[in-house]
Enzyme design. Structure first.
Site, mmCIF file in Angstrom:
data_model
loop_
_atom_site.group_PDB
_atom_site.id
_atom_site.type_symbol
_atom_site.label_atom_id
_atom_site.label_comp_id
_atom_site.label_asym_id
_atom_site.label_seq_id
_atom_site.Cartn_x
_atom_site.Cartn_y
_atom_site.Cartn_z
ATOM 1 N N VAL A 11 0.819 -1.223 0.000
ATOM 2 C CA VAL A 11 0.000 0.000 0.000
ATOM 3 C C VAL A 11 0.852 1.272 0.000
ATOM 4 C CG1 VAL A 11 -1.987 -1.120 1.117
ATOM 5 C CG2 VAL A 11 -0.315 0.138 2.528
ATOM 6 N N TYR A 33 3.162 6.443 14.844
ATOM 7 C CA TYR A 33 1.918 5.666 14.720
ATOM 8 C C TYR A 33 0.715 6.528 15.101
ATOM 9 C CZ TYR A 33 -1.534 2.018 15.601
ATOM 10 O OH TYR A 33 -2.672 1.254 15.587
ATOM 11 N N PRO A 65 -10.291 1.200 17.110
ATOM 12 C CA PRO A 65 -10.282 0.053 18.019
ATOM 13 C C PRO A 65 -9.455 0.361 19.265
ATOM 14 C CG PRO A 65 -9.534 -0.552 15.789
ATOM 15 C CD PRO A 65 -9.527 0.939 15.871
HETATM 16 N N1 NAD Z 1 -4.444 -4.702 17.338
HETATM 17 C C1 NAD Z 1 -4.701 -3.540 17.946
HETATM 18 O O1 NAD Z 1 -4.664 -3.419 19.176
HETATM 19 C C2 NAD Z 1 -5.070 -2.329 17.131
HETATM 20 C C3 NAD Z 1 -5.655 -1.241 17.796
HETATM 21 C C4 NAD Z 1 -6.015 -0.115 17.064
HETATM 22 C C5 NAD Z 1 -5.798 -0.080 15.697
HETATM 23 N N2 NAD Z 1 -5.204 -1.141 15.082
HETATM 24 C C6 NAD Z 1 -4.986 -1.055 13.640
HETATM 25 O O2 NAD Z 1 -5.670 -2.107 12.993
HETATM 26 C C7 NAD Z 1 -4.944 -2.525 11.845
HETATM 27 C C8 NAD Z 1 -4.647 -4.016 11.937
HETATM 28 O O3 NAD Z 1 -4.021 -4.277 13.177
HETATM 29 P P1 NAD Z 1 -3.360 -5.695 13.494
HETATM 30 O O4 NAD Z 1 -3.292 -5.823 14.966
HETATM 31 O O5 NAD Z 1 -4.033 -6.756 12.717
HETATM 32 O O6 NAD Z 1 -1.877 -5.433 12.910
HETATM 33 P P2 NAD Z 1 -0.760 -6.434 12.382
HETATM 34 O O7 NAD Z 1 0.546 -5.730 12.492
HETATM 35 O O8 NAD Z 1 -0.897 -7.773 13.046
HETATM 36 O O9 NAD Z 1 -1.136 -6.660 10.845
HETATM 37 C C9 NAD Z 1 -0.877 -5.677 9.876
HETATM 38 C C10 NAD Z 1 -0.985 -6.302 8.505
HETATM 39 O O10 NAD Z 1 -0.685 -5.285 7.548
HETATM 40 C C11 NAD Z 1 0.223 -5.839 6.594
HETATM 41 N N3 NAD Z 1 1.018 -4.770 5.999
HETATM 42 C C12 NAD Z 1 2.044 -4.067 6.576
HETATM 43 N N4 NAD Z 1 2.579 -3.215 5.703
HETATM 44 C C13 NAD Z 1 1.873 -3.360 4.540
HETATM 45 C C14 NAD Z 1 1.951 -2.761 3.273
HETATM 46 N N5 NAD Z 1 2.892 -1.828 2.999
HETATM 47 N N6 NAD Z 1 1.081 -3.132 2.312
HETATM 48 C C15 NAD Z 1 0.140 -4.085 2.571
HETATM 49 N N7 NAD Z 1 0.028 -4.707 3.748
HETATM 50 C C16 NAD Z 1 0.885 -4.348 4.721
HETATM 51 C C17 NAD Z 1 1.078 -6.804 7.388
HETATM 52 O O11 NAD Z 1 1.752 -7.725 6.560
HETATM 53 C C18 NAD Z 1 0.024 -7.442 8.286
HETATM 54 O O12 NAD Z 1 -0.602 -8.532 7.648
HETATM 55 C C19 NAD Z 1 -3.678 -1.655 11.802
HETATM 56 O O13 NAD Z 1 -3.900 -0.556 10.956
HETATM 57 C C20 NAD Z 1 -3.533 -1.201 13.234
HETATM 58 O O14 NAD Z 1 -2.835 0.005 13.337
HETATM 59 C C21 NAD Z 1 -4.836 -2.265 15.758
#
Ligand code: NAD
Length: 264
Positions: free
Chosen positions: A75, A170, A200
């Site tokens: 992305v 972040y 979230p």
């Molecule tokens: N888990 C939490 O507590 C939480 C809380 C608030 C927000 N979020 C947000 O929710 C989303 C998902 O969180 P998560 O816990 O599943 O994160 P994660 O880090 O486990 O997963 C992120 C995914 O994005 C993919 N990714 C990274 N860079 C990329 C790129 N350049 N192009 C395409 N894909 C790419 C990774 O390979 C991975 O599969 C994120 O945006 C995160 O910031 C998560």
């Protein structure tokens, strides 16, 4: 303590056949979103950087009888997004109903005071977490405009409301997604395209991460109204709703999904 919801019990009507692109759906929250949309009858596109993880999620969905397409996508790279959109439009006759900007540099982040964040890391987080959603939104726009129907959902973070320290890049990107969602909603309302963000809370997935210690996890749960750890399934109902016909008048919103941490 109440149990976490079971994905099979979170149902929302009207999503059958919809083409839904979910970025970063190779693991964690995005993977659960992909399974939920497939379960609702949608055609899911897993636009993920990690090729084997994307393929594994698609296989998991198809084995369960759902429809999924894995497209290796970075992305942060405009050309890669363009290719992904071309593949999707070819596969689904030019149709794209919803975009979920979920990909992010998140679970791999190291916490550190902001004056110790290397500039290169700062720039990479901005590129993936902020420029990525901007480019993906631009990419889906022609298809949504043609259809005069579209849903864009940006995954921001509840950490923004709390001002959590030690990962300023972040937090900066997730704050920006809220403003971007609102402005984009105003620009795209005339095209019948809604744009919303969800925030979230600390959401525990199959991926272990060091940004929340066990002690912090307990503290977060104590701050919630619903006193249990948040899981991706807790986000699914709101996201299915925001991607559906039912949410047509909900736009420009940033919705806290944190078990009540920020309730006031
Ligand atoms: N888990 C939490 O507590 C939480 C809380 C608030 C927000 N979020 C947000 O929710 C989303 C998902 O969180 P998560 O816990 O599943 O994160 P994660 O880090 O486990 O997963 C992120 C995914 O994005 C993919 N990714 C990274 N860079 C990329 C790129 N350049 N192009 C395409 N894909 C790419 C990774 O390979 C991975 O599969 C994120 O945006 C995160 O910031 C998560």
């Amino acid at each position: 303590m109440t149990a976490n919801p079971d994905l099979q019990n979170i149902v929302f009507p009207g999503l059958k056949d919809r083409v839904v692109i979910i970025t970063g759906a190779g693991q964690g929250i995005g993977r659960v979103f992909a399974k939920a949309f497939a379960f609702a009858g949608a055609r899911v596109v897993i636009a993920e950087l990690n090729e084997s993880k994307a393929a594994a999620v698609a296989a998991e969905i198809m084995q369960a009888g759902g429809r999924a397409l894995a497209v290796t996508t970075d992305v942060a790279d405009e050309a890669s997004i363009k290719e992904m959109i071309e593949v999707v439009e070819d596969e689904y006759d030019g149709r794209i109903d919803a975009l979920i900007n979920n990909a992010g540099i998140f679970s791999t982040l190291q916490m550190r005071p902001f004056d110790q964040i290397p500039l290169q890391e700062w720039e990479q987080v901005l590129k993936v977490n902020l420029t990525g959603p901007f480019l993906c939104a631009r990419g889906v726009l022609p298809a949504m405009r043609r259809a005069k129907w579209g849903r864009i959902i940006n995954i921001a973070s509840g950490a923004v409301r709390l001002g959590r320290p030690n990962y300023l890049h972040y937090i900066a990107t997730k704050s920006a997604l809220m403003g971007m969602s609102l402005s984009m909603a105003r620009e795209l309302g005339p095209d019948n395209i809604t744009v919303n963000a969800i925030l979230p809370g600390a959401t525990f997935t199959e991926i272990e991460r060091k940004t929340v210690t066990p002690q912090q996890k307990e503290r977060i749960i104590a701050m919630q109204c619903v006193a249990r750890a948040e899981t991706p399934e807790d986000l699914v109902g709101a996201v299915l709703f925001l991607a559906s016909e039912a949410s047509g008048f909900v736009t420009g919103q940033s919705i806290n999904l944190d078990g009540g941490v920020t309730a006031s």
